[in-house]
Scaffold this motif. Structure first.
Motif, PDB file in Angstrom:
ATOM      1  N   ALA A 146     -23.074 -71.797   7.081  1.00  0.00           N
ATOM      2  CA  ALA A 146     -24.309 -71.149   7.381  1.00  0.00           C
ATOM      3  C   ALA A 146     -24.869 -70.409   5.741  1.00  0.00           C
ATOM      4  N   PHE A 147     -23.991 -69.858   5.140  1.00  0.00           N
ATOM      5  CA  PHE A 147     -24.499 -69.033   3.937  1.00  0.00           C
ATOM      6  C   PHE A 147     -23.035 -68.724   2.850  1.00  0.00           C
ATOM      7  N   ASP A 148     -23.579 -68.502   1.928  1.00  0.00           N
ATOM      8  CA  ASP A 148     -22.291 -67.786   1.059  1.00  0.00           C
ATOM      9  C   ASP A 148     -22.458 -66.364   0.811  1.00  0.00           C
ATOM     10  N   LEU A 149     -21.092 -65.671   0.491  1.00  0.00           N
ATOM     11  CA  LEU A 149     -21.303 -64.348  -0.024  1.00  0.00           C
ATOM     12  C   LEU A 149     -21.044 -64.227  -1.519  1.00  0.00           C
ATOM     13  N   VAL A 150     -21.854 -64.096  -2.417  1.00  0.00           N
ATOM     14  CA  VAL A 150     -21.605 -64.303  -3.862  1.00  0.00           C
ATOM     15  C   VAL A 150     -21.846 -62.812  -4.572  1.00  0.00           C
ATOM     16  N   GLY A 160     -11.898 -68.759  -3.389  1.00  0.00           N
ATOM     17  CA  GLY A 160     -11.929 -68.687  -4.892  1.00  0.00           C
ATOM     18  C   GLY A 160     -12.572 -67.248  -5.108  1.00  0.00           C
ATOM     19  N   GLU A 161     -13.806 -67.159  -5.983  1.00  0.00           N
ATOM     20  CA  GLU A 161     -14.346 -65.730  -5.918  1.00  0.00           C
ATOM     21  C   GLU A 161     -15.502 -65.538  -5.021  1.00  0.00           C
ATOM     22  N   SER A 162     -15.722 -66.288  -4.249  1.00  0.00           N
ATOM     23  CA  SER A 162     -16.860 -66.226  -3.194  1.00  0.00           C
ATOM     24  C   SER A 162     -16.275 -66.544  -1.690  1.00  0.00           C
ATOM     25  N   VAL A 163     -17.373 -66.219  -0.786  1.00  0.00           N
ATOM     26  CA  VAL A 163     -16.967 -66.346   0.737  1.00  0.00           C
ATOM     27  C   VAL A 163     -17.853 -67.398   1.271  1.00  0.00           C
ATOM     28  N   GLN A 164     -17.577 -68.477   1.887  1.00  0.00           N
ATOM     29  CA  GLN A 164     -18.254 -69.392   2.852  1.00  0.00           C
ATOM     30  C   GLN A 164     -18.158 -69.008   4.382  1.00  0.00           C
ATOM     31  N   LEU A 196     -19.093 -67.902  14.176  1.00  0.00           N
ATOM     32  CA  LEU A 196     -19.046 -67.770  12.922  1.00  0.00           C
ATOM     33  C   LEU A 196     -17.570 -67.622  12.325  1.00  0.00           C
ATOM     34  N   LEU A 197     -17.042 -68.348  11.338  1.00  0.00           N
ATOM     35  CA  LEU A 197     -16.042 -68.137  10.610  1.00  0.00           C
ATOM     36  C   LEU A 197     -16.141 -68.142   8.957  1.00  0.00           C
ATOM     37  N   ALA A 198     -15.830 -66.733   8.493  1.00  0.00           N
ATOM     38  CA  ALA A 198     -15.658 -66.715   7.163  1.00  0.00           C
ATOM     39  C   ALA A 198     -14.395 -67.085   6.489  1.00  0.00           C
ATOM     40  N   ALA A 207     -24.280 -59.308   7.575  1.00  0.00           N
ATOM     41  CA  ALA A 207     -23.550 -60.637   8.336  1.00  0.00           C
ATOM     42  C   ALA A 207     -24.645 -61.532   8.838  1.00  0.00           C
ATOM     43  N   ALA A 208     -25.945 -60.999   8.728  1.00  0.00           N
ATOM     44  CA  ALA A 208     -26.879 -61.922   9.274  1.00  0.00           C
ATOM     45  C   ALA A 208     -27.604 -62.811   8.198  1.00  0.00           C
TER      46      ALA A 208
END
Length: 397
Positions: free
Chosen positions: A199-203, A185-189, A179-181, A235-236
């Protein structure tokens, strides 16, 4: 190119180099009203090196080192009167200075210098930063709206994540390297680099995310933002676990980066100009220790054993500094980038430090000095892998 300690009064080997041009493409240009114009021939300059044992006159080895290739065709080109074709090349020095010494050392048994650049990774854009996977297999570099994943041993590019929705400001691998985060911008992919799928976003942040990293046990993702918050995420599945601010001085300090200590007992943040803050968990996250730096600092990273911290600042002469956390003293400085340095990070084994900058210059470091002036000009940006100079010697992984 050859370290001074390899040169004696009675030389044992003769080293010869022969250069050659290898054409890789052409750029065609038309003059005004379809007349005139010309062709730019793109080529890389290679150097073939032969090593001969002077005592026996026997050839010990021969190797060709490939020079860098020019970038995309320029939008315009100017030709002198009567000129219809011109050859443009990259520089040969990056291949020679980076690949030559390890090859020659393996061939002859001569020891490598304790401090030297081991690889140069050329990019078409300014390199903002770099991150190793904790197992040492992969290296991620990023800049503009793209990220690249490299095989850390061979330095081969494995994957590019391009055309992202905004500029990438930080990147961090999960411990297993899958996994690579990416802070965008204002979020994390969060991407699965094995498949190339998101996989998912961190908002949740309300301003630019300035850094992202995983905890050593891969259970938590740590982010900082220009909204002055430090956030912890599962992280899951990407759900938020905690959020806190640095406000010891009575107002929120701008936070430019953060990372977990190798033992997971603390979090290190870079807050505003000249302050590196250490947080410990006691029911809540509390700041208990500060490292005050004279010059503005934008990034900081732990060595794998937690003893050292490498900081990246903004200074006219020294931007990358290695600190001993036990004494709080500077133990070494990496000098050589001729443009701003955006990041520095230790390899998982502590053997290397990768610096990312905008100058596109590669430098070879010699024992006893911080830097020699051997350089190689790349396209627009570069990432440099250097031996760890914290102890003044090449450490083992």
């Amino acid at each position: 190119m050859v370290p001074s300690e390899w040169i004696g009064q009675s030389p044992r080997y003769e080293i010869r180099g022969t250069t050659s041009l290898v054409t890789v493409g052409e750029c065609h240009y038309t003059g005004v009203n379809g007349t005139g114009g010309g062709t730019l021939v793109q080529a890389h300059m290679d150097v073939q090196v032969t090593v001969t044992d002077l005592a026996t006159s026997q050839l010990v080895g021969s190797q060709t080192f490939e020079g860098s290739t020019p970038g995309p065709c320029p939008e315009t080109a100017v030709f002198s009167q009567g000129e219809t074709s011109r050859t443009i090349t990259g520089d040969v020095s990056d291949a020679a200075s980076v690949g030559f010494l390890p090859w020659l050392s393996g061939l002859t048994g001569m020891p490598l210098p304790e401090q030297m650049t081991l690889a140069v990774l050329a990019h078409p854009v300014e390199v903002v930063g770099a991150s190793f996977s904790s197992d040492g297999r992969f290296l991620a570099t990023f800049g503009d709206d793209s990220a690249w994943v490299w095989e850390a041993t061979t330095h081969q590019q494995l994957r590019q994540l391009a055309d992202l929705p905004a500029e990438v400001s930080s990147a961090g691998f999960g411990p297993d390297g899958n996994l690579l985060a990416l802070a965008i911008g204002e979020s994390v992919q969060v991407w699965d680099v094995t498949t190339g799928n998101k996989a998912f976003d961190l908002v949740g942040h309300t301003n630019l995310v300035t850094s992202v990293s995983f905890s050593p046990d891969s259970s938590t993702i740590l982010t900082t933002s220009a909204d002055n918050t430090i956030r912890l995420w599962n992280a899951a599945d990407g759900t938020e676990r905690a959020s806190f601010k640095s406000d010891k001085s009575g107002f929120a300090m701008p936070i430019s980066s953060a990372c977990f200590s190798p033992d997971r007992q603390s979090i290190m943040t870079v807050n505003g100009p000249g302050t590196v803050e250490f947080w410990y968990f006691n029911g809540t996250w509390q700041s208990e220790l500060n490292l005050y730096v004279t010059n503005p600092v934008i990034r900081a990273s732990y060595s794998p054993d937690g003893r050292y911290v490498v900081t990246v600042g903004r200074d006219d002469h020294v931007e990358v500094v290695i600190w001993d956390l036990t004494s709080g003293q500077i133990v070494n400085q990496l000098i050589g980038h001729e443009g701003p340095v955006n990041g520095a990070v230790y390899s998982p084994g502590g053997r290397y430090i990768v610096t990312a900058g905008t100058d596109g210059i590669d430098s070879t470091m010699e024992p006893g000095v911080n830097l020699q002036s051997e350089t190689a000009f790349l396209q627009r940006g570069s990432a440099r892998i250097s031996t760890n100079m914290a102890r003044g010697a090449l450490t083992t992984k």
